[in-house]
Structure formats: structure tokens, C-alpha cells
Enzyme design. Structure first.
Site, PDB file in Angstrom:
ATOM      1  N   GLU A   1      27.504   9.366   0.644  1.00  0.00           N
ATOM      2  CA  GLU A   1      27.403  10.805   0.040  1.00  0.00           C
ATOM      3  C   GLU A   1      27.776  10.527  -1.423  1.00  0.00           C
ATOM      4  OE1 GLU A   1      28.255  13.660   3.756  1.00  0.00           O
ATOM      5  OE2 GLU A   1      30.074  13.080   2.290  1.00  0.00           O
TER       6      GLU A   1
ATOM      7  N   CYS B   1      29.557  12.628  -8.826  1.00  0.00           N
ATOM      8  CA  CYS B   1      30.563  11.776  -8.353  1.00  0.00           C
ATOM      9  C   CYS B   1      29.737  10.589  -7.108  1.00  0.00           C
ATOM     10  CB  CYS B   1      31.613  12.676  -7.580  1.00  0.00           C
ATOM     11  SG  CYS B   1      32.705  11.617  -6.546  1.00  0.00           S
TER      12      CYS B   1
ATOM     13  N   CYS C   1      35.306   3.206   3.870  1.00  0.00           N
ATOM     14  CA  CYS C   1      36.479   2.652   2.851  1.00  0.00           C
ATOM     15  C   CYS C   1      37.409   1.995   3.908  1.00  0.00           C
ATOM     16  CB  CYS C   1      37.050   3.855   2.319  1.00  0.00           C
ATOM     17  SG  CYS C   1      38.346   3.206   1.017  1.00  0.00           S
TER      18      CYS C   1
ATOM     19  N   CYS D   1      43.783   5.259   3.131  1.00  0.00           N
ATOM     20  CA  CYS D   1      44.625   6.372   2.569  1.00  0.00           C
ATOM     21  C   CYS D   1      44.799   7.475   3.647  1.00  0.00           C
ATOM     22  CB  CYS D   1      44.437   6.808   1.281  1.00  0.00           C
ATOM     23  SG  CYS D   1      44.151   5.501  -0.165  1.00  0.00           S
TER      24      CYS D   1
ATOM     25  N   CYS E   1      42.767  11.132   3.364  1.00  0.00           N
ATOM     26  CA  CYS E   1      41.478  11.031   2.817  1.00  0.00           C
ATOM     27  C   CYS E   1      40.554  11.044   4.142  1.00  0.00           C
ATOM     28  CB  CYS E   1      41.196   9.608   1.934  1.00  0.00           C
ATOM     29  SG  CYS E   1      39.315   9.603   1.375  1.00  0.00           S
TER      30      CYS E   1
ATOM     31  N   CYS F   1      37.073  16.704  -3.356  1.00  0.00           N
ATOM     32  CA  CYS F   1      37.875  15.703  -3.173  1.00  0.00           C
ATOM     33  C   CYS F   1      38.608  15.364  -1.818  1.00  0.00           C
ATOM     34  CB  CYS F   1      39.021  15.755  -4.407  1.00  0.00           C
ATOM     35  SG  CYS F   1      39.870  14.129  -4.498  1.00  0.00           S
TER      36      CYS F   1
END
Length: 385
Positions: A97, A110, A117, A121, A124, A359
Site C-alpha cells: 500500500e 507515504c 515487515c 513491532c 503495528c 500510521c
């Protein structure tokens, strides 16, 4: 299956030196590379036939041997606040995205650097999807190229429809003025492809963005921060999220390998090498986890006297998360604690949360996952040299 001998070279993502070498292989002069970059990045042209100042025979050869290929759009979503989110195909199954955030004085894109990933984390959404692969330089640069074209098309359609700015107010910024590598993935884990992309963003013949308008965000791959300081010059943002190692180990597992003191030393080195003004430290606000006044004071002790600013990010929920957003009054109190101690701090305005574009919410579509997660084994992180 495509025959590699007949596969066309994608010119998107070739830094100037590599594009010049490609042009030389076709028997043309170096200035042709600059012309190509001007057409691709300044004018957003993907058709060689439209590149009118190139020799006709050169355009014919390019059409056979090369192409300008950006990622394919799988879906588009629009937020009530004007934010756009594009789902882009990495292949038939995987997707990633990118998000455009319009504001009166700028337009921020962004972009992603990986499909998924590996850094795990805990707060996230992207990390919960797992990891499939790194994006290529062409796929990274192609996001900016594609967004610029899509926004230009929107603008033409708006003007054709006779739309006018309401009440004479300043028009909404519809063009990409800032690029942030804060989408899916850890940019410094894809160093080999990210750095050439940064060079194209900054190149006079590329997108020609100021180094202060291109921001790379990292969770803290310390060796790569040192390498980045020697390779390119962009704004640096660091996902900190805690003022002490025990909590950061839980929130950002790479901290077990590169603790806060080591990370900060690398950040100050980056500024020294690049003559930077400051490092932005991102701090997601998690209710009753990292948002107490005592933690704000501890963070201020870490950063006071250094060229740093803190961006406080209200947590954005996603399915399955155990975290809650800190109340607005708690976030404001945390900011005030920092300001009172001489640390510049701002609160990020949440944008696009109604389409999961805020975010920490980007998830893409990661189906064929390579299970590289840091929660149990930090040392196993995949970093491309």
C-alpha cells in the site's frame, strides 16, 4: 514464462549512472539518459512514442528493449478527509500500500519498501501480516511516479468538471511535494533497493526533491544508519516509542540487538555526517503503556541538548490489537512535559483512519509469508546488503 533474453528493461528505478550505461549500450550519447529522466520523472510520461525530442530510431529501439512500468493498482480508497490509499500488486497474490495525504501547503506521499515487515513491532498492523519480500527499486520509485500521474489525472478531471475552491479558500494540494518511507516494511532492511530510489528522488533530473522533503523512517537498524550516512542525505525519522530498553524491547524487538544508547549514538553520527538539522523521533501513544508523565520526563532526559524533535502519534487500532489509544488529555500532558524540558514535541494529526490508512494501519495483502519475526529471535532479521 517470459524468456529472460527478450525481457524488456524497466527504466523506472535506474539511477542516472545506470541509465546512462544502458543508453550507451544502445549506442547513444549520455545526454539521452538525462532526456529520458526528464520525460519519465518531470513529465510523468511512460510512452516512448510521446518523447518527441528523442530520435525516432532511438525511440523504436527503446520500445523493443525497454519499458516504463509502475506497479499495477489493485484498489483505491478515499477517506472523508481527502486521504487516498492505493493497494498495489506485487504479483498475482501479494500486494502493498501507499497513501497520499493532502494539506493546504503540501502533499505527502507515504510509500512502502517491503511486502509486509519482519521487525515484529507489537503495535503495528503491518508487522502482524508477516513478511514476503523486498520491493525492487522500480517498485519503490514507481509508487511516486504512479501517484503523481494519478493525482494529475484527478486534477484534470476536476478542472474539466468545473470544480472551484469553496469560498475562495486556498486550494487543496494535489501534487506530491514530500515523500516519506513510512509505509509497509523497514526501509533499511532493503538497503540495496532503497538507496538507489532515494537518489532518484533527489536527482536534479529525477523527481528533484529537496533532501528535507524526503524522509526515511527506521525502527533502528544501527549498522545501516551508519551506512546511510555515507551513501545519501535525506531526513531521518526513528521509531522510538519508549524511553527505556525494557519497554522498547517489548514494543520494538530490534532494540534487543541495538539498544537505545547505541541507536541514539548512530542518530547523532548521521546528523554530523549529513549536516542535518534534527532527527525526528516517532512515539506512538499507547494507553497506560508508554504515556505517563514519568516516561515523558525520562524521554526528555534522553534527548535534551541534542538536535531532536518528537512526533507523538495517537495509536490507530487494528483488528486483534491489545493496545488502546492514549486519551487526548494524556497525549497533551506528555507533550507539555517534553516542551517544559526544552524538547520540541508535536502531536501528529490522525489522517485516513476511516480507510485504515493512518500510521501503523497499513496491511496490504501478504499471503505467501516468509516467517521472519523478531519476537523470539532478534538475530534472525533479514537485512539486504
Amino acid at each position: 514464462m517470459t524468456d529472460p533474453a527478450t525481457e524488456r528493461t524497466n527504466l523506472l528505478g535506474l539511477p542516472r549512472a545506470e541509465l546512462t550505461a544502458f543508453v550507451a549500450q544502445l549506442g547513444s550519447q549520455p545526454f539521452r539518459a538525462r532526456q529520458l529522466m526528464n520525460w519519465m520523472y518531470k513529465r510523468g510520461t511512460g510512452s516512448f512514442a510521446e518523447m518527441s525530442d528523442l530520435a525516432k530510431d532511438f525511440r523504436t529501439r527503446l520500445a523493443v528493449l525497454a519499458e516504463v512500468r509502475a506497479p499495477e493498482i489493485a484498489a483505491v480508497q478515499r477517506s472523508a478527509d481527502g486521504t487516498r490509499k492505493w493497494l498495489l500488486r506485487a504479483d498475482a497474490a501479494q500486494a502493498f500500500e501507499m497513501v497520499f495525504i493532502p494539506e493546504p501547503d503540501r502533499g505527502t506521499l507515504c510509500i512502502s519498501s517491503q511486502v509486509g515487515c519482519a521487525l515484529d513491532c507489537s503495535f503495528c498492523s503491518t508487522a502482524q501480516q508477516g513478511y514476503n519480500r523486498n520491493l525492487t527499486t522500480a517498485e519503490i520509485v514507481g509508487q511516486v511516479w504512479l501517484a503523481a500521474r494519478q493525482l494529475e489525472l484527478e486534477e484534470r478531471e476536476r478542472l474539466a468538471a468545473g470544480a472551484a475552491a469553496a469560498g475562495g479558500s486556498a486550494p487543496e494540494e494535489r501534487h506530491v511535494t514530500n515523500v516519506v518511507l513510512m509505509g509497509m516494511g523497514e526501509p533499511l532492511a532493503n538497503f540495496r533497493n532503497v538507496v538507489p530510489a532515494l537518489r532518484i528522488l533527489l536527482d536534479d533530473y529525477g523527481f528533484d526533491l529537496s533532501r528535507r522533503r524526503v524522509t526515511l523512517s527506521t525502527s533502528g537498524l544501527v549498522p545501516q544508519i551508519y551506512r546511510l550516512a555515507a551513501e545519501t542525505n535525506v531526513a531521518l525519522a526513528v521509531s522510538l516509542h519508549a524511553p527505556e530498553d525494557a519497554l522498547r524491547n517489548e514494543l520494538v524487538p530490534i532494540n534487543r540487538k541495538h539498544p537505545i544508547a547505541e541507536l541514539l549514538e548512530a542518530c547523532w553520527h548521521y546528523l554530523d555526517e549529513q549536516n542535518g538539522r534534527s532527527v525526528t523521533f516517532e512515539y506512538v501513544m499507547l494507553d497506560e503503556v508508554n504515556d505517563s508523565p514519568a516516561q515523558a520526563r525520562a524521554l526528555a532526559r534522553l534527548l535534551k541538548g541534542h538536535p531532536a524533535k518528537v512526533n507523538l502519534i495517537p495509536f490507530n487500532r487494528f483488528p486483534g490489537t491489545r493496545y488502546r489509544r492514549s486519551p487526548a488529555v494524556v497525549i497533551q500532558r506528555f507533550r507539555d512535559e517534553l516542551l517544559q524540558r526544552g524538547v520540541l514535541a508535536t502531536i501528529r494529526r490522525t489522517r485516513g483512519d476511516d480507510i485504515d490508512a493512518a500510521c501503523g494501519q497499513l496491511a496490504g495483502r501478504v499471503i505467501d509469508r516468509t516467517t521472519i519475526r523478531l519476537g523470539n529471535k532478534v538475530i534472525g532479521v533479514a537485512v539486504q546488503p
